[in-house]
Design a protein around this motif. Structure first.
Motif, PDB file in Angstrom:
ATOM      1  N   ASP A  83       0.864  -1.173   0.000  1.00 43.33           N
ATOM      2  CA  ASP A  83       0.000   0.000   0.000  1.00 43.33           C
ATOM      3  C   ASP A  83       0.904   1.229   0.000  1.00 43.33           C
ATOM      4  OD1 ASP A  83      -1.569   2.246   1.546  1.00 43.33           O
ATOM      5  OD2 ASP A  83      -3.109   0.799   0.934  1.00 43.33           O
ATOM      6  N   ARG A  85       0.792   3.866   1.557  1.00 42.22           N
ATOM      7  CA  ARG A  85       1.002   4.441   2.899  1.00 42.22           C
ATOM      8  C   ARG A  85       1.995   3.643   3.744  1.00 42.22           C
ATOM      9  NH1 ARG A  85      -5.273   4.289   4.053  1.00 42.22           N
ATOM     10  NH2 ARG A  85      -4.863   2.435   2.835  1.00 42.22           N
ATOM     11  N   ASP A  86       2.352   2.441   3.324  1.00 39.41           N
ATOM     12  CA  ASP A  86       3.218   1.558   4.114  1.00 39.41           C
ATOM     13  C   ASP A  86       4.593   2.160   4.348  1.00 39.41           C
ATOM     14  OD1 ASP A  86       1.107  -0.193   3.996  1.00 39.41           O
ATOM     15  OD2 ASP A  86       2.113  -1.645   2.694  1.00 39.41           O
ATOM     16  N   GLU A 121       3.386  -1.026  -4.774  1.00 38.41           N
ATOM     17  CA  GLU A 121       2.914   0.345  -4.644  1.00 38.41           C
ATOM     18  C   GLU A 121       4.037   1.356  -4.419  1.00 38.41           C
ATOM     19  OE1 GLU A 121      -0.296   1.336  -5.194  1.00 38.41           O
ATOM     20  OE2 GLU A 121      -0.484  -0.740  -5.858  1.00 38.41           O
ATOM     21  N   LYS A 129       1.536  -1.743   7.213  1.00 38.19           N
ATOM     22  CA  LYS A 129       1.598  -2.755   6.164  1.00 38.19           C
ATOM     23  C   LYS A 129       0.167  -2.965   5.708  1.00 38.19           C
ATOM     24  CE  LYS A 129       3.095  -7.482   5.249  1.00 38.19           C
ATOM     25  NZ  LYS A 129       3.694  -8.688   5.829  1.00 38.19           N
ATOM     26  N   TYR A 130      -0.060  -3.130   4.424  1.00 41.74           N
ATOM     27  CA  TYR A 130      -1.408  -3.202   3.842  1.00 41.74           C
ATOM     28  C   TYR A 130      -2.169  -1.898   4.071  1.00 41.74           C
ATOM     29  CZ  TYR A 130      -0.392  -8.129   5.050  1.00 41.74           C
ATOM     30  OH  TYR A 130       0.202  -9.340   5.259  1.00 41.74           O
ATOM     31  N   GLY A 131      -1.473  -0.805   4.377  1.00 44.01           N
ATOM     32  CA  GLY A 131      -2.129   0.444   4.701  1.00 44.01           C
ATOM     33  C   GLY A 131      -2.759   0.432   6.083  1.00 44.01           C
ATOM     34  N   GLN A 132      -2.443  -0.578   6.871  1.00 42.86           N
ATOM     35  CA  GLN A 132      -3.011  -0.759   8.205  1.00 42.86           C
ATOM     36  C   GLN A 132      -1.903  -0.782   9.254  1.00 42.86           C
ATOM     37  OE1 GLN A 132      -6.477  -1.154   8.707  1.00 42.86           O
ATOM     38  NE2 GLN A 132      -6.476  -0.586   6.551  1.00 42.86           N
TER      39      GLN A 132
END
Length: 99
Positions: free
Chosen positions: A8, A10-11, A31, A61-64
């Motif tokens: 993602d 954001r990661d 990404e 990770k995974y945007g989370q």
């Protein structure tokens, strides 16, 4: 050249899809594009930091959020249980209590 996938945009970590040794340059895929020089060996399937992470910062990770940095983590450093506190499946955090 080992490869590391960013899942993602954001990661702040990438997952190694090849094992790598200290000093190897890993190609970022997914990404994020570019390369990162690994500061230490990173096994297949483990994470490395794509940028500097300060103590207390979220690991994304995974945007989370998958954990919290327990120490300074430099770009290219192995990110794992030795420098990350897990935040998942922790009943003490869900109830507002912390041990």
């Amino acid at each position: 050249m080992p490869r590391a996938i960013v899942l993602d945009a954001r990661d702040n970590v990438a997952t190694l899809i090849d094992p790598a040794a200290a000093g190897d340059i890993a190609a970022l895929t997914g990404e994020a594009q570019g390369e990162i020089t690994l500061r230490e060996a990173v096994p297949y399937g483990h994470k490395c930091a794509t940028r500097a992470i300060a103590p207390g910062d979220d690991i994304l990770k995974y945007g989370q959020v998958v954990g919290r940095a327990m120490a300074t983590i430099a770009a290219g450093q192995h990110v794992h249980v030795h420098n990350v506190e897990s935040l998942r499946a922790r009943g003490d955090l869900e109830s507002g209590r912390s041990s």
